[in-house]
Design a protein around this motif. Structure first.
Motif, PDB file in Angstrom:
ATOM      1  N   GLU A 126       7.290   9.664  41.358  1.00  0.00           N
ATOM      2  CA  GLU A 126       7.241   8.378  42.064  1.00  0.00           C
ATOM      3  C   GLU A 126       7.151   7.216  41.078  1.00  0.00           C
ATOM      4  OE1 GLU A 126       4.092   5.977  44.967  1.00  0.00           O
ATOM      5  OE2 GLU A 126       3.845   8.129  44.625  1.00  0.00           O
ATOM      6  N   ALA A 127       6.311   7.384  40.056  1.00  0.00           N
ATOM      7  CA  ALA A 127       6.155   6.314  39.059  1.00  0.00           C
ATOM      8  C   ALA A 127       7.448   6.084  38.288  1.00  0.00           C
ATOM      9  CB  ALA A 127       5.016   6.669  38.107  1.00  0.00           C
ATOM     10  N   ILE A 128       8.119   7.167  37.899  1.00  0.00           N
ATOM     11  CA  ILE A 128       9.369   7.043  37.151  1.00  0.00           C
ATOM     12  C   ILE A 128      10.408   6.289  37.977  1.00  0.00           C
ATOM     13  CG2 ILE A 128      11.311   8.346  36.182  1.00  0.00           C
ATOM     14  CD1 ILE A 128       9.239  10.558  35.476  1.00  0.00           C
ATOM     15  N   ARG A 129      10.508   6.621  39.234  1.00  0.00           N
ATOM     16  CA  ARG A 129      11.525   6.001  40.092  1.00  0.00           C
ATOM     17  C   ARG A 129      11.252   4.522  40.348  1.00  0.00           C
ATOM     18  NH1 ARG A 129      12.148  11.095  44.339  1.00  0.00           N
ATOM     19  NH2 ARG A 129      13.648  12.273  43.064  1.00  0.00           N
ATOM     20  N   ALA A 130      10.013   4.080  40.146  1.00  0.00           N
ATOM     21  CA  ALA A 130       9.670   2.676  40.376  1.00  0.00           C
ATOM     22  C   ALA A 130       9.743   1.842  39.096  1.00  0.00           C
ATOM     23  CB  ALA A 130       8.268   2.576  40.981  1.00  0.00           C
ATOM     24  N   ALA A 131      10.116   2.469  37.970  1.00  0.00           N
ATOM     25  CA  ALA A 131      10.019   1.793  36.673  1.00  0.00           C
ATOM     26  C   ALA A 131      11.202   0.880  36.394  1.00  0.00           C
ATOM     27  CB  ALA A 131       9.911   2.836  35.565  1.00  0.00           C
ATOM     28  N   ASP A 132      10.932  -0.153  35.608  1.00  0.00           N
ATOM     29  CA  ASP A 132      11.981  -1.004  35.046  1.00  0.00           C
ATOM     30  C   ASP A 132      12.340  -0.577  33.629  1.00  0.00           C
ATOM     31  OD1 ASP A 132      12.315  -2.948  37.246  1.00  0.00           O
ATOM     32  OD2 ASP A 132      10.223  -3.391  36.809  1.00  0.00           O
ATOM     33  N   VAL A 133      11.390   0.011  32.924  1.00  0.00           N
ATOM     34  CA  VAL A 133      11.606   0.641  31.618  1.00  0.00           C
ATOM     35  C   VAL A 133      10.705   1.860  31.569  1.00  0.00           C
ATOM     36  CG1 VAL A 133      11.167   0.462  29.139  1.00  0.00           C
ATOM     37  CG2 VAL A 133      12.338  -1.394  30.300  1.00  0.00           C
ATOM     38  N   VAL A 134      11.249   2.967  31.036  1.00  0.00           N
ATOM     39  CA  VAL A 134      10.471   4.193  30.871  1.00  0.00           C
ATOM     40  C   VAL A 134      10.403   4.540  29.394  1.00  0.00           C
ATOM     41  CG1 VAL A 134      10.369   6.681  31.314  1.00  0.00           C
ATOM     42  CG2 VAL A 134      11.038   5.119  33.146  1.00  0.00           C
ATOM     43  N   ILE A 135       9.207   4.858  28.922  1.00  0.00           N
ATOM     44  CA  ILE A 135       9.027   5.403  27.575  1.00  0.00           C
ATOM     45  C   ILE A 135       8.593   6.852  27.741  1.00  0.00           C
ATOM     46  CG2 ILE A 135       7.808   5.241  25.384  1.00  0.00           C
ATOM     47  CD1 ILE A 135       7.301   2.277  26.019  1.00  0.00           C
ATOM     48  N   ALA A 257       6.286   1.798  21.728  1.00  0.00           N
ATOM     49  CA  ALA A 257       5.659   0.856  22.650  1.00  0.00           C
ATOM     50  C   ALA A 257       6.288  -0.528  22.497  1.00  0.00           C
ATOM     51  CB  ALA A 257       4.151   0.785  22.405  1.00  0.00           C
ATOM     52  N   SER A 258       6.496  -0.952  21.250  1.00  0.00           N
ATOM     53  CA  SER A 258       7.102  -2.259  21.004  1.00  0.00           C
ATOM     54  C   SER A 258       8.545  -2.309  21.481  1.00  0.00           C
ATOM     55  CB  SER A 258       7.036  -2.593  19.514  1.00  0.00           C
ATOM     56  OG  SER A 258       5.706  -2.747  19.084  1.00  0.00           O
ATOM     57  N   VAL A 259       9.299  -1.234  21.219  1.00  0.00           N
ATOM     58  CA  VAL A 259      10.697  -1.203  21.654  1.00  0.00           C
ATOM     59  C   VAL A 259      10.785  -1.300  23.169  1.00  0.00           C
ATOM     60  CG1 VAL A 259      12.771   0.234  21.799  1.00  0.00           C
ATOM     61  CG2 VAL A 259      11.545   0.031  19.628  1.00  0.00           C
ATOM     62  N   GLY A 260       9.955  -0.532  23.876  1.00  0.00           N
ATOM     63  CA  GLY A 260       9.961  -0.592  25.334  1.00  0.00           C
ATOM     64  C   GLY A 260       9.608  -1.970  25.858  1.00  0.00           C
ATOM     65  N   LEU A 261       8.620  -2.597  25.237  1.00  0.00           N
ATOM     66  CA  LEU A 261       8.213  -3.926  25.673  1.00  0.00           C
ATOM     67  C   LEU A 261       9.317  -4.951  25.425  1.00  0.00           C
ATOM     68  CD1 LEU A 261       6.020  -5.714  26.845  1.00  0.00           C
ATOM     69  CD2 LEU A 261       5.028  -5.916  24.556  1.00  0.00           C
ATOM     70  N   GLU A 262       9.966  -4.869  24.279  1.00  0.00           N
ATOM     71  CA  GLU A 262      11.065  -5.799  23.982  1.00  0.00           C
ATOM     72  C   GLU A 262      12.232  -5.597  24.949  1.00  0.00           C
ATOM     73  OE1 GLU A 262      11.013  -8.311  21.944  1.00  0.00           O
ATOM     74  OE2 GLU A 262       8.984  -7.835  21.251  1.00  0.00           O
ATOM     75  N   LEU A 263      12.526  -4.362  25.289  1.00  0.00           N
ATOM     76  CA  LEU A 263      13.624  -4.102  26.226  1.00  0.00           C
ATOM     77  C   LEU A 263      13.315  -4.652  27.615  1.00  0.00           C
ATOM     78  CD1 LEU A 263      14.675  -0.461  25.248  1.00  0.00           C
ATOM     79  CD2 LEU A 263      15.911  -2.579  24.762  1.00  0.00           C
ATOM     80  N   VAL A 264      12.081  -4.503  28.070  1.00  0.00           N
ATOM     81  CA  VAL A 264      11.747  -5.010  29.397  1.00  0.00           C
ATOM     82  C   VAL A 264      11.771  -6.535  29.418  1.00  0.00           C
ATOM     83  CG1 VAL A 264       9.231  -5.310  29.386  1.00  0.00           C
ATOM     84  CG2 VAL A 264      10.343  -4.336  31.402  1.00  0.00           C
ATOM     85  N   ARG A 265      11.641  -7.151  28.251  1.00  0.00           N
ATOM     86  CA  ARG A 265      11.731  -8.612  28.134  1.00  0.00           C
ATOM     87  C   ARG A 265      13.186  -9.072  27.992  1.00  0.00           C
ATOM     88  NH1 ARG A 265       6.755  -9.370  23.753  1.00  0.00           N
ATOM     89  NH2 ARG A 265       5.044  -9.433  25.281  1.00  0.00           N
ATOM     90  N   ASP A 271      17.828  -5.608  18.299  1.00  0.00           N
ATOM     91  CA  ASP A 271      16.706  -6.523  18.091  1.00  0.00           C
ATOM     92  C   ASP A 271      15.378  -5.853  18.459  1.00  0.00           C
ATOM     93  OD1 ASP A 271      18.383  -8.525  17.222  1.00  0.00           O
ATOM     94  OD2 ASP A 271      18.536  -9.497  19.178  1.00  0.00           O
ATOM     95  N   ALA A 272      15.384  -5.088  19.556  1.00  0.00           N
ATOM     96  CA  ALA A 272      14.168  -4.394  19.970  1.00  0.00           C
ATOM     97  C   ALA A 272      13.720  -3.408  18.898  1.00  0.00           C
ATOM     98  CB  ALA A 272      14.399  -3.672  21.299  1.00  0.00           C
ATOM     99  N   LEU A 273      14.669  -2.688  18.302  1.00  0.00           N
ATOM    100  CA  LEU A 273      14.323  -1.737  17.244  1.00  0.00           C
ATOM    101  C   LEU A 273      13.806  -2.455  16.002  1.00  0.00           C
ATOM    102  CD1 LEU A 273      17.243   0.799  17.661  1.00  0.00           C
ATOM    103  CD2 LEU A 273      14.805   1.332  17.798  1.00  0.00           C
ATOM    104  N   ALA A 274      14.419  -3.577  15.637  1.00  0.00           N
ATOM    105  CA  ALA A 274      13.953  -4.332  14.476  1.00  0.00           C
ATOM    106  C   ALA A 274      12.516  -4.807  14.671  1.00  0.00           C
ATOM    107  CB  ALA A 274      14.880  -5.514  14.216  1.00  0.00           C
ATOM    108  N   ARG A 275      12.212  -5.282  15.876  1.00  0.00           N
ATOM    109  CA  ARG A 275      10.836  -5.723  16.143  1.00  0.00           C
ATOM    110  C   ARG A 275       9.887  -4.537  16.195  1.00  0.00           C
ATOM    111  NH1 ARG A 275      13.160  -9.713  20.775  1.00  0.00           N
ATOM    112  NH2 ARG A 275      14.087 -11.231  19.341  1.00  0.00           N
ATOM    113  N   GLY A 276      10.375  -3.406  16.712  1.00  0.00           N
ATOM    114  CA  GLY A 276       9.535  -2.215  16.729  1.00  0.00           C
ATOM    115  C   GLY A 276       9.155  -1.765  15.335  1.00  0.00           C
TER     116      GLY A 276
END
Length: 310
Positions: A126-135, A257-265, A271-276
């Motif tokens: 249920e949680a996976i199906r409600a996600a905007d980004v999954v890590i 964690a950083s990559v996932g957060l950058e992607l959801v933003r 760019d997400a990987l560079a910031r990660g």
């Protein structure tokens, strides 16, 4: 409504025993560590969720927890994290690290034998199906091998970003992941090719990207940064600043964690990987796990039941 980040994977209990060693044991040539401090935290997928909570992000941890005292200690460490639980057979996997003056001396693993299948994963699905980004944080304990969980992740990867952090004893990432982040040894083992320079790392990253049908694969290379293969774009190396560390525990978790957060933003994958990479390097420079507070700031809105999210 804020974007939903879901971390799905195996959660451990990490224990740090810190002290000093100034003499050898009379029973054998081993140091005697006088313990002056004990710290406990959620490890594995739990540490990824902790990093996100410390960023002030609303995060759901979809994981399997045991019914023992260790699981209670894990829950106590997950302040500010919404839990979507399944029942973990057996004891809580616990890793106790012993350090003397900041240097690792030994690690004791308990409850880390071959895992039993996890059942009752409905809340996780249920949680996976409600996600905007999954890590997906695979620590080889079997949750990401569960058929229902894997089917939900495959479906999720068709429409949202899935970041997959693999493990030597884990399962293959599902097809269509936005980012997969094996480290040097994991990538070399999966391709049966040594990675002794950046060109070899880039070649392995591309091989794995094709094999996993991923949008990108970033082979993390410690102080050499990451070798990144991207679909329909040139391969590249993301450099990292050199950091002198005795213990790199948690650096990979900080990166995903950083990559996932950058992607959801809304960031681009590169760019997400560079910031990660930059955030993982800064984390190590600050002292690694020793720099973490004992618990994230509590936010009552994150402690409501998953069923109330929506």
């Amino acid at each position: 409504m804020s974007a939903r980040i879901v971390v799905v994977g195996d959660t451990l209990l990490d224990v740090d025993l810190n002290g000093t060693a100034q003499r050898l044991s009379p029973d054998g040539p081993v140091p005697v560590v006088d313990v002056s401090g004990r710290l406990e935290r959620a490890g594995g997928a739990g540490l990824v969720a902790t990093f996100l909570a410390l960023e002030g992000t609303e995060v759901t941890l979809a994981t399997a927890l045991a019914r023992d005292a260790g699981a209670g200690r894990v829950r106590a460490a997950l302040t500010g994290v919404i839990l979507a639980e399944a029942a973990l057979p057996g004891p809580t996997p616990t890793k106790t690290r012993i350090r003397a003056s900041g240097q690792p001396v030994a690690r004791i693993d308990e409850g880390c034998g071959p895992p039993e299948p996890v059942g009752g994963t409905g809340r996780i699905v249920e949680a996976i199906r409600a996600a905007d980004v999954v890590i997906a944080a695979d620590y080889g304990r079997g949750l990401l091998a569960d058929g229902a969980v894997r089917a939900a992740l495959e479906e999720c990867a068709l429409s949202v970003a899935v970041v997959w952090d693999p493990h030597p004893r884990g399962v293959e990432p599902v097809p269509g992941c936005r980012v997969v982040t094996p480290n040097r040894s994991e990538a070399a083992a999966r391709t049966d090719r040594p990675i002794d320079d950046l060109e070899a790392a880039l070649d392995v990253a591309e091989r794995l990207r094709r094999h996993w049908d991923a949008e990108s694969v970033a082979v993390t290379l410690d102080s050499d940064g990451a070798a990144v293969a991207l679909r329909d774009r040139p391969r590249r190396v993301i450099p990292a600043d050199a950091v002198d560390v005795a213990d790199a525990c948690g650096a990979g978790d900080r990166l995903v964690a950083s990559v996932g957060l950058e992607l959801v933003r809304g960031a681009d994958v590169a760019d997400a990987l560079a910031r990660g990479v930059a955030h993982a390097t800064a984390y190590l420079a600050a002292g690694g796990v020793a720099s973490l507070p004992t618990s994230p700031p509590e936010r009552p809105s994150r402690t409501r039941p998953l069923a109330a999210v929506g």
